[in-house]
Design an enzyme around this catalytic site. Structure first.
Site, PDB file in Angstrom:
ATOM      1  N   HIS A   1       0.865  -1.198   0.000  1.00  0.00           N
ATOM      2  CA  HIS A   1       0.000   0.000   0.000  1.00  0.00           C
ATOM      3  C   HIS A   1       0.893   1.236   0.000  1.00  0.00           C
ATOM      4  O   HIS A   1       1.488   1.586   1.010  1.00  0.00           O
ATOM      5  CB  HIS A   1      -0.904   0.022   1.236  1.00  0.00           C
ATOM      6  CG  HIS A   1      -1.891   1.155   1.242  1.00  0.00           C
ATOM      7  ND1 HIS A   1      -3.239   0.965   1.401  1.00  0.00           N
ATOM      8  CD2 HIS A   1      -1.730   2.503   1.098  1.00  0.00           C
ATOM      9  CE1 HIS A   1      -3.861   2.135   1.361  1.00  0.00           C
ATOM     10  NE2 HIS A   1      -2.952   3.090   1.190  1.00  0.00           N
ATOM     11  N   HIS A  49       1.566   5.380  -1.738  1.00  0.00           N
ATOM     12  CA  HIS A  49       1.243   6.554  -2.562  1.00  0.00           C
ATOM     13  C   HIS A  49       2.551   7.166  -3.045  1.00  0.00           C
ATOM     14  O   HIS A  49       3.426   7.485  -2.220  1.00  0.00           O
ATOM     15  CB  HIS A  49       0.501   7.603  -1.740  1.00  0.00           C
ATOM     16  CG  HIS A  49      -0.779   7.096  -1.143  1.00  0.00           C
ATOM     17  ND1 HIS A  49      -1.999   7.235  -1.751  1.00  0.00           N
ATOM     18  CD2 HIS A  49      -1.021   6.415   0.011  1.00  0.00           C
ATOM     19  CE1 HIS A  49      -2.941   6.669  -1.000  1.00  0.00           C
ATOM     20  NE2 HIS A  49      -2.369   6.164   0.075  1.00  0.00           N
ATOM     21  N   LYS A  72      -9.227  -0.053  -5.860  1.00  0.00           N
ATOM     22  CA  LYS A  72      -9.260   0.540  -4.530  1.00  0.00           C
ATOM     23  C   LYS A  72     -10.606   1.206  -4.301  1.00  0.00           C
ATOM     24  O   LYS A  72     -11.025   2.040  -5.102  1.00  0.00           O
ATOM     25  CB  LYS A  72      -8.126   1.575  -4.406  1.00  0.00           C
ATOM     26  CG  LYS A  72      -8.084   2.323  -3.066  1.00  0.00           C
ATOM     27  CD  LYS A  72      -7.588   1.449  -1.937  1.00  0.00           C
ATOM     28  CE  LYS A  72      -7.702   2.142  -0.581  1.00  0.00           C
ATOM     29  NZ  LYS A  72      -6.643   3.125  -0.357  1.00  0.00           N
ATOM     30  N   HIS A 103     -10.510   1.201   1.720  1.00  0.00           N
ATOM     31  CA  HIS A 103     -10.322   2.199   2.789  1.00  0.00           C
ATOM     32  C   HIS A 103     -11.547   2.072   3.680  1.00  0.00           C
ATOM     33  O   HIS A 103     -12.632   2.525   3.310  1.00  0.00           O
ATOM     34  CB  HIS A 103     -10.182   3.608   2.211  1.00  0.00           C
ATOM     35  CG  HIS A 103      -9.896   4.637   3.269  1.00  0.00           C
ATOM     36  ND1 HIS A 103      -8.700   5.310   3.353  1.00  0.00           N
ATOM     37  CD2 HIS A 103     -10.649   5.070   4.320  1.00  0.00           C
ATOM     38  CE1 HIS A 103      -8.735   6.124   4.409  1.00  0.00           C
ATOM     39  NE2 HIS A 103      -9.906   6.004   5.006  1.00  0.00           N
ATOM     40  N   HIS A 142      -4.681  -0.556   5.794  1.00  0.00           N
ATOM     41  CA  HIS A 142      -4.203   0.232   6.949  1.00  0.00           C
ATOM     42  C   HIS A 142      -5.158   0.179   8.130  1.00  0.00           C
ATOM     43  O   HIS A 142      -5.712   1.193   8.558  1.00  0.00           O
ATOM     44  CB  HIS A 142      -3.888   1.685   6.566  1.00  0.00           C
ATOM     45  CG  HIS A 142      -4.880   2.361   5.649  1.00  0.00           C
ATOM     46  ND1 HIS A 142      -6.222   2.405   5.908  1.00  0.00           N
ATOM     47  CD2 HIS A 142      -4.709   3.021   4.478  1.00  0.00           C
ATOM     48  CE1 HIS A 142      -6.824   3.060   4.950  1.00  0.00           C
ATOM     49  NE2 HIS A 142      -5.930   3.439   4.067  1.00  0.00           N
ATOM     50  N   ASP A 173       1.400   2.665   3.554  1.00  0.00           N
ATOM     51  CA  ASP A 173       0.555   3.849   3.370  1.00  0.00           C
ATOM     52  C   ASP A 173       1.398   5.128   3.422  1.00  0.00           C
ATOM     53  O   ASP A 173       0.903   6.182   3.849  1.00  0.00           O
ATOM     54  CB  ASP A 173      -0.587   3.908   4.391  1.00  0.00           C
ATOM     55  CG  ASP A 173      -1.669   4.899   3.991  1.00  0.00           C
ATOM     56  OD1 ASP A 173      -1.746   5.250   2.793  1.00  0.00           O
ATOM     57  OD2 ASP A 173      -2.409   5.353   4.879  1.00  0.00           O
TER      58      ASP A 173
HETATM   59  C1  NCD Z   1      -3.594   9.110   1.908  1.00  0.00           C
HETATM   60  C2  NCD Z   1      -3.096  10.129   0.890  1.00  0.00           C
HETATM   61  O1  NCD Z   1      -2.558  11.152   1.291  1.00  0.00           O
HETATM   62  O2  NCD Z   1      -3.230   9.885  -0.311  1.00  0.00           O
HETATM   63  N1  NCD Z   1      -3.625   9.730   3.200  1.00  0.00           N
HETATM   64  C3  NCD Z   1      -3.598   9.102   4.396  1.00  0.00           C
HETATM   65  O3  NCD Z   1      -3.732   9.770   5.422  1.00  0.00           O
HETATM   66  N2  NCD Z   1      -3.413   7.811   4.487  1.00  0.00           N
HETATM   67  C4  NCD Z   1      -4.906   8.564   1.493  1.00  0.00           C
HETATM   68  C5  NCD Z   1      -5.298   7.323   2.233  1.00  0.00           C
HETATM   69  O4  NCD Z   1      -4.688   6.261   2.081  1.00  0.00           O
HETATM   70  O5  NCD Z   1      -6.247   7.403   3.023  1.00  0.00           O
HETATM   71 ZN    ZN Z   2      -3.305   5.081   1.540  1.00  0.00          ZN
END
Ligand code: NCD
Ligand code: ZN
Length: 353
Positions: A23, A25, A108, A145, A183, A256
């Site tokens: 997971h 970003h 997702k 999520h 998460h 995450d």
């Molecule tokens: C994530 C993001 O910034 O893209 N933020 C977070 O707090 N985890 C989005 C997500 O996974 O909820």
């Molecule tokens: Zn995330």
């Protein structure tokens, strides 16, 4: 005669199969050149979240995004981005076959409004049922999520309420759809996944293993500890540590890691997301070490996720040593600055180059 057993001193070095991040970003554009090398130095593969602006909703967009990520991997480094599509009320079920052919591994589900860039998310999960059927047939995973978005529900309760209102019915209606509850942050979520059978798994972040919600307020409001789902109280952190170190194969690593420009986190309405990719395995090692469970890290980080996704395990290795070091307090992030979690603080483990 009873033998006295000398207490085993904890190891100072740990070599494990190269892990994967299930997971992640990485954003897009210039940001990729900062964050992709951090992840590629640690992990063999990472599941890339599709919450760009606009979101990644077609197989063609996922392929193009994968190429941009691949272009940011340093030469000579083997790293494979695993792509996902962003589920919307309108994602047509016939896109799933194209996604499968393009190597997309999952979709997702963001409840609309639940988190960063989730405006296009699902307003009613029943609107996605034809697409979920196609995913179940094609063997694509559903990554969730798991928070309700109703403003009437206390923000600390939104995950537990999601299980009852959304996840249990979804699980019942798609018994063979592989679902990853992403998460997880509560004892309720850990218990649910534990009892939910072979098609349900969860990822756990390093920060939810290391911190409880006090970290948000220690000495003042600390926006770099703000993420969604938000940190919970200590009993939940302990339940997550128990799950991650249990050796149960349906709990595995997902950082995450979610980078944002520092000025948007240090803001009147600060963005949710903690950046941990610069020291991901070191942070997990710290959490497992504190639990006396370093021997459980390899399964959690390197085996169980691949097994659940039906992908081969990695073959290379990484080594970490117990030695104090302090990561940089910030990184360049396009024209902005990126401040990682625990910015400027010493860590106890260090990945060897
Ligand atoms: C994530 C993001 O910034 O893209 N933020 C977070 O707090 N985890 C989005 C997500 O996974 O909820
Ligand atoms: Zn995330």
């Amino acid at each position: 005669m009873s033998e006295s057993i000398a207490p085993k001193s904890p190891p100072d070095s740990l070599t494990i199969t190269r892990p994967d991040d299930w997971h992640l970003h990485v954003r897009d554009g210039e940001a990729l050149t900062t964050v992709v090398p951090h992840t590629a130095a640690q992990f063999g593969r990472a599941v890339i979240m599709p919450n760009l602006k606009p979101p990644v909703t077609t197989a063609a967009q996922a392929q193009a995004y994968r190429s941009r990520i691949a272009a940011a991997v340093p030469p000579g480094v083997a790293f494979e981005p695993l792509m996902t599509l962003y589920l919307t009320d309108m994602l047509p079920s016939d896109e799933i076959a194209r996604a499968k052919d393009a190597g997309v591994v999952a979709c997702k589900l963001y409840p609309a409004g639940a988190t960063t860039n989730s405006d296009a998310g699902v307003t009613d999960v029943r609107k996605t049922y034809r697409t979920l059927e196609a995913m179940q047939r094609a063997g694509l995973l559903l990554l969730v999520h798991g928070e309700v978005t109703s403003p009437d529900i206390d923000v600390f309760d939104r995950e537990a309420v999601f299980i009852e209102q959304q996840l249990i019915p979804l699980r019942r209606d798609f018994p063979e759809l592989k679902i990853v509850f992403e998460h997880i942050t509560t004892r309720e979520a850990a218990q649910y996944v534990h009892s939910a059978g072979p098609f349900t798994a969860a990822t756990i972040t390093a920060h939810h293993l290391l911190y409880n919600r006090n970290a948000l307020f220690l000495g003042g409001m600390r926006p770099h500890y703000y993420c969604l789902p938000v940190l919970k109280r200590e009993l939940h952190r302990q339940a997550l540590v128990d799950a991650a170190t249990s050796g149960v194969s349906r709990f595995f690593l997902g950082t995450d890691s979610a980078p944002h420009p520092a000025q948007l986190k240090e803001h009147a309405s600060g963005c949710a997301g903690c950046y941990t990719a610069h020291a991901a395995m070191e942070l997990y090692a710290q959490a497992f070490d504190a639990a006396g469970a370093l021997d459980k890290l390899e399964g959690f980080a390197s085996f169980f996720g691949a097994d659940f996704y039906g992908l081969p395990r990695n073959t290379g290795h990484i080594t970490m040593r117990r030695q104090s070091w302090t990561p940089p307090a910030s990184f360049a992030f396009g024209a902005a600055e990126l401040k990682p979690l625990a910015s400027g603080e010493a860590l106890q483990w260090q990945l060897q180059a």
